[in-house]
Structures are given as C-alpha cells and as structure tokens.
Design an enzyme around this catalytic site. Structure first.
Site, PDB file in Angstrom:
ATOM      1  N   THR A 289       7.970  -1.028  -5.094  1.00  0.00           N
ATOM      2  CA  THR A 289       8.712  -2.289  -5.173  1.00  0.00           C
ATOM      3  C   THR A 289       7.789  -3.498  -5.052  1.00  0.00           C
ATOM      4  O   THR A 289       6.688  -3.389  -4.491  1.00  0.00           O
ATOM      5  CB  THR A 289       9.741  -2.349  -4.010  1.00  0.00           C
ATOM      6  OG1 THR A 289      10.628  -3.441  -4.214  1.00  0.00           O
ATOM      7  CG2 THR A 289       9.080  -2.524  -2.654  1.00  0.00           C
TER       8      THR A 289
ATOM      9  N   ARG B  91       4.963 -10.340   4.382  1.00  0.00           N
ATOM     10  CA  ARG B  91       6.100  -9.479   4.740  1.00  0.00           C
ATOM     11  C   ARG B  91       6.000  -8.111   4.029  1.00  0.00           C
ATOM     12  O   ARG B  91       5.681  -8.010   2.857  1.00  0.00           O
ATOM     13  CB  ARG B  91       7.410 -10.174   4.336  1.00  0.00           C
ATOM     14  CG  ARG B  91       8.677  -9.381   4.660  1.00  0.00           C
ATOM     15  CD  ARG B  91       9.180  -8.567   3.472  1.00  0.00           C
ATOM     16  NE  ARG B  91      10.494  -7.970   3.712  1.00  0.00           N
ATOM     17  CZ  ARG B  91      11.075  -7.124   2.885  1.00  0.00           C
ATOM     18  NH1 ARG B  91      10.492  -6.773   1.765  1.00  0.00           N
ATOM     19  NH2 ARG B  91      12.259  -6.611   3.168  1.00  0.00           N
TER      20      ARG B  91
ATOM     21  N   THR C 217      17.147   1.618  -0.752  1.00  0.00           N
ATOM     22  CA  THR C 217      16.943   0.340  -1.413  1.00  0.00           C
ATOM     23  C   THR C 217      17.794  -0.705  -0.695  1.00  0.00           C
ATOM     24  O   THR C 217      18.706  -0.365   0.042  1.00  0.00           O
ATOM     25  CB  THR C 217      17.306   0.441  -2.913  1.00  0.00           C
ATOM     26  OG1 THR C 217      17.086  -0.818  -3.540  1.00  0.00           O
ATOM     27  CG2 THR C 217      18.751   0.845  -3.114  1.00  0.00           C
TER      28      THR C 217
HETATM   29  N1  ASP Z   1      13.945  -2.462   0.008  1.00  0.00           N
HETATM   30  C1  ASP Z   1      13.169  -3.484  -0.631  1.00  0.00           C
HETATM   31  C2  ASP Z   1      12.516  -4.334   0.422  1.00  0.00           C
HETATM   32  O1  ASP Z   1      13.134  -4.632   1.421  1.00  0.00           O
HETATM   33  C3  ASP Z   1      13.925  -4.382  -1.531  1.00  0.00           C
HETATM   34  C4  ASP Z   1      14.934  -3.795  -2.436  1.00  0.00           C
HETATM   35  O2  ASP Z   1      15.169  -2.598  -2.498  1.00  0.00           O
HETATM   36  O3  ASP Z   1      15.523  -4.599  -3.133  1.00  0.00           O
HETATM   37  O4  ASP Z   1      11.408  -4.739   0.221  1.00  0.00           O
END
Ligand code: ASP
Length: 333
Positions: A210, A220, A243
């Site tokens: 991601t 972060r 997710t």
């Molecule tokens: N889980 C991911 C994050 O917090 C973001 C996502 O899945 O949209 O970085």
C-alpha cells in the site's frame, strides 16, 4: 474438545461451496480418520484479494498457481500487478502521497513456514513487495524501514523510480487547498491490496502492499507492513489480510486474531465478523472508521467482513473468477 483436525473437517463439511481436489489420507491415520478425511474437499489452488483491483492481481497470481507454482511466488506476482498500475491511487506507482507530497510505501509478505519480510516508509521503489521478500530471504531481519530499506533495495538491484504521477500530484495539490491538513482513508481509491493464496501443494502465503492512508503525516506507518496486523499466515490454519484504517487494525492485532479465531473453530466468515465486532467495540468514535478483513483457510474456504458497507474482494479458482461484496456491520451514515 474440538481439535484442529476436527475443525478443518467440520468446517469443510459445513460449507456448500467447497469444491476441488479431495484430501489424501496419510498411512498413520486410523481407518475412521481416513474415511472422514477422504470426504473433505479442498478448493485449491485458490487466490483471493481485496477490492476491485484484486481481479487483475488475481490474474497475475493465477498464471503461477495454475501451472502448479507456489503460493509464495503467486502472491508476490499478483500484487506486483497492482503496484505497477498508475491508475490505482493507493498502492505503489501513482499512490497518493503523504501531506508533504511524498509517496511512502508499506508492504509485507509471509509464507507457509512463518517466514516473513516487510518494508515500511519506503520511497522511490516501485515494488516494495519484492523488497520485502528479499528482506525475508536474504537477511535475518523481518522489517527494514525508510532510508535503510531504500539502500537495501538499491543494493539488491532495484531501480529508483519517481512514484508521484501527475494525477496523484494534482489530487494532492487540490487536497491542500481545502483540507485543513487532515489525512483521509482513501476509500474512493480502492485502498490497499492484500492477496492470499493456497497452492496446489496445499500451502498458504500472503502479501500486502500500500501507499497507505492518503495525505498521512510524514513518517506514518499503517498496519499493512506489520505482520499480525495487515497480514498473517499460519499454514496449519489459514491466511488473513486487512484493509482500511490501519491504526484500528493494529490496535486489535487484526489479522493474527482472525487466524487464532479460525484455529479455535470459527469459519473464515465468522472470524472476520468477530474481528470487526472487536474493532467496533474498542472504538467509541466510528466516524470514517472503515476496516475490512479477508480470510482464506486451509480448505480453501473464504470469508470477509467490514465495519461499513462497500468492501469487496476478488476470488479466482478453476471454477470461479468473481468480485464478491463482503458482509458488513453497518451502512455508511
Ligand atoms: N490499511 C492501510 C493503511 O492504514 C490503508 C488502506 O487499506 O486503505 O495504511
């Protein structure tokens, strides 16, 4: 007491959609066990992955799985498709940047032997998942971050690439004018890719990659590169990825608890639902707190559940190539 073997058998028999190759009983089993186990049908190979972009990712993984390749090779190949897609604004190339306009990537991979590798806060490298695999295979470590992860990638022959596309840059510039500097979950942009596979040999692996929450604070790191949060695989039980709002997933050790609940007898669907209920219970303010789990067990049974409606996953087997809506706890307000 419900043993693991009983659980696998019971859960398989309780599922109408189970199809595929019968499990072969071993010589050491009692005749009764052999009869029971011979009737268990396992769906394999199978690949599942999060969101609409899972269809293309699954196709990448399927090229490997359908030829008898390993789940580990398949999960890496699958998510590399998403990482290279400039249209996807939540993963790899074209991912939305942090609030300083810098694209930073998180990824992890885990195989059937509990081996795992991860990178976090990685910049300028198109395939963080492959760097994570190198961390797993070529070092004694599990995770490298930031500049160290980049240096390692360059040493391993990965090339430096500008990941901020014109489209993402424009979106960031527009966001800056009206945002009050607030990070947002990129729920309109198809989010993280988590991909899980069970290969013909009966082994499980998973990958998760991601660019994280759009316009996050610089530095972060979310759940996606954290083994046990964004991804967990136990080859005796199942594989799980997550997710959504990474902080909420980390707070409950999300993917690992879904695996543990399956170990204790829940189906993948029941376990994902129970983990979402845990998220809901532990957070007083659920505003925009979307979290979704996707689970695949040893029998090739799949489950998925999210806090809010709208989460979906892609599934590919010999018989099936579909997008499925996940169960959910509530509708968006
Ligand atoms: N889980 C991911 C994050 O917090 C973001 C996502 O899945 O949209 O970085």
């Amino acid at each position: 007491m419900k043993t693991r073997r009983n659980f696998i058998r019971l859960s398989a028999l309780g599922t109408a959609a189970v199809i595929g190759t019968p499990c072969i009983a071993s010589e050491k089993e009692t005749p009764k066990e052999k009869i029971n186990k011979a009737s268990v049908k396992i769906t394999k190979p199978i690949v599942v992955s999060t969101w609409n972009h899972g269809i293309a990712a699954n196709a990448g993984a399927w090229k490997i799985l359908s030829k008898g390749g390993t789940a580990l090779d398949a999960v890496e190949a699958g998510v590399r498709v998403t990482e290279s897609d400039p249209e996807g604004m939540s993963v790899g190339l074209g991912g939305l940047p942090d609030r300083e306009g810098i694209v930073t990537l998180d990824a992890c991979i885990m195989d059937e032997n509990n081996k795992c590798g991860a990178v976090a806060f990685l910049q300028d490298i198109e395939h963080p998942i492959s760097v994570a695999r190198k961390v797993m295979e070529d070092t004694q470590h599990v995770m490298l971050v930031g500049e160290g992860a980049k240096q390692f990638a360059l040493e391993k022959g990965f090339e430096e690439t500008n990941l901020l596309t014109e489209k993402s840059k424009k979106a960031w510039e527009e966001w800056k004018t009206e945002s009050k500097y607030q990070p947002i979950i990129n729920s309109e942009n198809h989010d993280t890719i988590g991909l899980l596979a069970l290969d013909e040999h009966g082994n499980l692996s998973g990958a998760c990659t991601t660019s994280g929450m759009a316009y996050k604070l610089h530095g972060r790191v979310g759940d996606s590169p954290i083994i046990g949060a964004g991804l967990f695989v136990d080859n005796e039980v199942g594989a799980v990825c997550a997710t959504g709002m990474g902080e909420a997933i980390i707070r409950i050790a999300g993917s690992s608890i879904v695996v543990e609940m399956m170990r204790n007898g829940m189906s993948p669907q029941e376990a994902c639902k129970a983990a979402v209920e845990r998220v809901v219970k532990k957070h007083q303010d659920l505003t925009n707190l979307q979290v979704g789990f996707l689970a695949l067990n040893k029998n090739g049974e799949v489950g998925s559940y999210s806090v809010y409606s709208g989460f979906n996953y892609a599934i590919q087997t010999k018989e099936q190539n579909d997008l499925i809506d996940a169960g959910f706890n509530r509708e968006w307000d």
